[in-house]
Motif scaffolding. Structure first.
Motif, PDB file in Angstrom:
ATOM      1  N   THR A 201       0.828  -1.208   0.000  1.00  0.00           N
ATOM      2  CA  THR A 201       0.000   0.000   0.000  1.00  0.00           C
ATOM      3  C   THR A 201       0.860   1.254   0.000  1.00  0.00           C
ATOM      4  O   THR A 201       0.612   2.205  -0.761  1.00  0.00           O
ATOM      5  CB  THR A 201      -0.942   0.006   1.219  1.00  0.00           C
ATOM      6  OG1 THR A 201      -1.786  -1.150   1.167  1.00  0.00           O
ATOM      7  CG2 THR A 201      -1.789   1.267   1.238  1.00  0.00           C
ATOM      8  N   ASN A 202       1.880   1.269   0.856  1.00  0.00           N
ATOM      9  CA  ASN A 202       2.774   2.430   0.904  1.00  0.00           C
ATOM     10  C   ASN A 202       3.521   2.614  -0.412  1.00  0.00           C
ATOM     11  O   ASN A 202       3.715   3.754  -0.876  1.00  0.00           O
ATOM     12  CB  ASN A 202       3.768   2.268   2.051  1.00  0.00           C
ATOM     13  CG  ASN A 202       3.104   2.342   3.414  1.00  0.00           C
ATOM     14  OD1 ASN A 202       2.057   2.970   3.567  1.00  0.00           O
ATOM     15  ND2 ASN A 202       3.690   1.696   4.406  1.00  0.00           N
ATOM     16  N   ALA A 203       3.947   1.499  -1.031  1.00  0.00           N
ATOM     17  CA  ALA A 203       4.655   1.587  -2.306  1.00  0.00           C
ATOM     18  C   ALA A 203       3.740   2.145  -3.398  1.00  0.00           C
ATOM     19  O   ALA A 203       4.173   2.945  -4.240  1.00  0.00           O
ATOM     20  CB  ALA A 203       5.183   0.218  -2.713  1.00  0.00           C
ATOM     21  N   ILE A 204       2.480   1.731  -3.404  1.00  0.00           N
ATOM     22  CA  ILE A 204       1.536   2.241  -4.394  1.00  0.00           C
ATOM     23  C   ILE A 204       1.321   3.736  -4.205  1.00  0.00           C
ATOM     24  O   ILE A 204       1.287   4.513  -5.176  1.00  0.00           O
ATOM     25  CB  ILE A 204       0.204   1.473  -4.305  1.00  0.00           C
ATOM     26  CG1 ILE A 204       0.390   0.036  -4.806  1.00  0.00           C
ATOM     27  CG2 ILE A 204      -0.885   2.169  -5.125  1.00  0.00           C
ATOM     28  CD1 ILE A 204      -0.826  -0.846  -4.620  1.00  0.00           C
ATOM     29  N   LEU A 205       1.191   4.178  -2.954  1.00  0.00           N
ATOM     30  CA  LEU A 205       0.994   5.603  -2.690  1.00  0.00           C
ATOM     31  C   LEU A 205       2.205   6.417  -3.142  1.00  0.00           C
ATOM     32  O   LEU A 205       2.058   7.489  -3.749  1.00  0.00           O
ATOM     33  CB  LEU A 205       0.723   5.823  -1.200  1.00  0.00           C
ATOM     34  CG  LEU A 205      -0.622   5.316  -0.675  1.00  0.00           C
ATOM     35  CD1 LEU A 205      -0.695   5.486   0.844  1.00  0.00           C
ATOM     36  CD2 LEU A 205      -1.780   6.045  -1.337  1.00  0.00           C
ATOM     37  N   VAL A 206       3.404   5.920  -2.849  1.00  0.00           N
ATOM     38  CA  VAL A 206       4.617   6.629  -3.265  1.00  0.00           C
ATOM     39  C   VAL A 206       4.726   6.641  -4.786  1.00  0.00           C
ATOM     40  O   VAL A 206       5.041   7.676  -5.395  1.00  0.00           O
ATOM     41  CB  VAL A 206       5.867   5.983  -2.634  1.00  0.00           C
ATOM     42  CG1 VAL A 206       7.140   6.596  -3.213  1.00  0.00           C
ATOM     43  CG2 VAL A 206       5.848   6.155  -1.121  1.00  0.00           C
ATOM     44  N   ALA A 207       4.461   5.500  -5.427  1.00  0.00           N
ATOM     45  CA  ALA A 207       4.548   5.421  -6.884  1.00  0.00           C
ATOM     46  C   ALA A 207       3.540   6.349  -7.548  1.00  0.00           C
ATOM     47  O   ALA A 207       3.858   7.050  -8.518  1.00  0.00           O
ATOM     48  CB  ALA A 207       4.324   3.981  -7.342  1.00  0.00           C
ATOM     49  N   TYR A 208       2.318   6.362  -7.040  1.00  0.00           N
ATOM     50  CA  TYR A 208       1.305   7.264  -7.592  1.00  0.00           C
ATOM     51  C   TYR A 208       1.707   8.725  -7.381  1.00  0.00           C
ATOM     52  O   TYR A 208       1.460   9.579  -8.236  1.00  0.00           O
ATOM     53  CB  TYR A 208      -0.047   6.989  -6.944  1.00  0.00           C
ATOM     54  CG  TYR A 208      -0.845   5.908  -7.627  1.00  0.00           C
ATOM     55  CD1 TYR A 208      -0.198   4.850  -8.267  1.00  0.00           C
ATOM     56  CD2 TYR A 208      -2.230   5.924  -7.649  1.00  0.00           C
ATOM     57  CE1 TYR A 208      -0.918   3.852  -8.892  1.00  0.00           C
ATOM     58  CE2 TYR A 208      -2.960   4.932  -8.277  1.00  0.00           C
ATOM     59  CZ  TYR A 208      -2.297   3.888  -8.902  1.00  0.00           C
ATOM     60  OH  TYR A 208      -3.012   2.911  -9.529  1.00  0.00           O
ATOM     61  N   GLY A 209       2.326   9.012  -6.230  1.00  0.00           N
ATOM     62  CA  GLY A 209       2.792  10.369  -5.987  1.00  0.00           C
ATOM     63  C   GLY A 209       3.863  10.787  -6.986  1.00  0.00           C
ATOM     64  O   GLY A 209       3.855  11.922  -7.495  1.00  0.00           O
ATOM     65  N   ILE A 210       4.798   9.885  -7.296  1.00  0.00           N
ATOM     66  CA  ILE A 210       5.851  10.195  -8.262  1.00  0.00           C
ATOM     67  C   ILE A 210       5.269  10.404  -9.655  1.00  0.00           C
ATOM     68  O   ILE A 210       5.638  11.352 -10.370  1.00  0.00           O
ATOM     69  CB  ILE A 210       6.900   9.066  -8.276  1.00  0.00           C
ATOM     70  CG1 ILE A 210       7.678   9.062  -6.952  1.00  0.00           C
ATOM     71  CG2 ILE A 210       7.866   9.229  -9.448  1.00  0.00           C
ATOM     72  CD1 ILE A 210       8.657   7.913  -6.817  1.00  0.00           C
ATOM     73  N   CYS A 211       4.330   9.537 -10.047  1.00  0.00           N
ATOM     74  CA  CYS A 211       3.711   9.682 -11.367  1.00  0.00           C
ATOM     75  C   CYS A 211       2.840  10.936 -11.438  1.00  0.00           C
ATOM     76  O   CYS A 211       2.769  11.599 -12.480  1.00  0.00           O
ATOM     77  CB  CYS A 211       2.883   8.445 -11.698  1.00  0.00           C
ATOM     78  SG  CYS A 211       3.877   6.965 -11.960  1.00  0.00           S
ATOM     79  N   ALA A 212       2.166  11.266 -10.332  1.00  0.00           N
ATOM     80  CA  ALA A 212       1.387  12.503 -10.294  1.00  0.00           C
ATOM     81  C   ALA A 212       2.292  13.717 -10.425  1.00  0.00           C
ATOM     82  O   ALA A 212       1.951  14.694 -11.108  1.00  0.00           O
ATOM     83  CB  ALA A 212       0.588  12.573  -8.997  1.00  0.00           C
TER      84      ALA A 212
END
Length: 299
Positions: A201-212
């Motif tokens: 979950t944390n990795a998905i949030l960080v990845a989405y933040g980077i892509c955003a």
């Protein structure tokens, strides 16, 4: 020669955006080992939401342009954070025990949903931000006429700083060691007291933040991010990371940066209409060569 150098410099900006997307993709794929097409959609959705919210703040709420941009950034960040949490809980958690194709189909559906949501919100219209920090900065002096805009330099600097900070976190902190442990042996990690679901979950949030972030930077530079670019960018990042590395984020980012440079050079010498076809053909060739090499090594 000056023309080629200018294309090369412009390619650095493309490379920075692609590197962010590829780094974010591998943060998820390295843990889940599932094909995810939603990263390109998050890139387009965040940029489009940023522009729409900024336009609303400027024209309806009578904000100044800097305040409207800040308002758009906050709204888009909230939407992306909510999307990341829902994807982690409603897609990856229930489909974790399924086949690899289940996540592929689910994230493809999510991509189409976000594309249509952006299109409906924009009333099938394109909204544009005004040019910002567009003054040229001459790299080799004014006589050479080789330059980047101020915004390009800012975007490149931000992307480089994010990738370096993420890589330092992966290599020097407990969070990075936990990510690698779950990536290599999720079951053994769980036996050692690590919660793989929380890490994912944390990795998905960080990845989405980077892509955003890549979507924000693209929106600021181009002035517009169309709602129909999600699938194309998702497929590009998938092929790029497959040709680079599914387990090393920095390697994937480096491979994506090379593709960004190639795209810029192609657009300067050949038809832009054939650019995506040429890039996908190149990536397929690299994948075929890599697969052949891996088979020979196993033999």
């Amino acid at each position: 020669m000056s023309y080629f150098l200018q294309l090369l410099l412009n390619g650095i900006h493309n490379a920075a955006l692609y590197a962010l997307l590829a780094y974010g993709y591998v943060l998820i794929h390295g843990l889940t080992h599932r094909t995810d097409l939603s990263l390109g959609a998050i890139f387009a959705f965040s940029g489009q939401t940023f522009i729409l919210a900024a336009a609303f703040g400027f024209s309806v709420l009578w904000m100044t342009m800097p305040a409207a941009l800040g308002f758009g950034f906050i709204i888009a960040a909230l939407y992306v954070t909510a999307a990341g949490y829902l994807v982690a809980r409603l897609i990856y958690t229930p489909l974790d025990a399924g086949t690899r194709n289940t996540v592929l189909v689910a994230t493809l559906g999510l991509t189409i949903f976000l594309m249509e949501l952006s299109r409906i919100a924009a009333d099938t219209r394109d909204y544009w931000l005004p040019p910002m920090l567009a003054s040229p900065v001459f790299i080799l002096g004014q006589a050479a006429y080789i330059s980047l805009t101020q915004l390009q330099l800012v975007n490149i600097g931000i992307a480089l700083a994010v990738v370096l900070l993420a890589e330092l976190t992966m290599n020097r902190t407990l969070a990075g060691r936990i990510w690698r442990a779950v990536s290599d042996e999720p079951t053994a990690s769980a036996l050692c007291g690590i919660d793989p679901v929380s890490v994912r979950t944390n990795a998905i949030l960080v990845a989405y933040g980077i892509c955003a972030l890549a979507g924000f930077l693209a929106a600021l530079y181009y002035g517009n991010v169309s709602f129909n670019t999600g699938i194309i960018f998702g497929l590009k990042i998938l092929f790029i990371t497959a040709a680079g590395s599914f387990s090393r984020p920095l390697h994937a980012a480096f491979g994506a940066a090379i593709i960004g440079m190639v795209e810029s050079i192609w657009g300067g010498y050949f038809s832009v209409l054939w650019r995506d076809a040429a890039i996908f053909s190149l990536l397929v060739l690299v994948l075929a060569i890599r697969t052949n090499v891996d088979e020979q090594e196993r033999v």
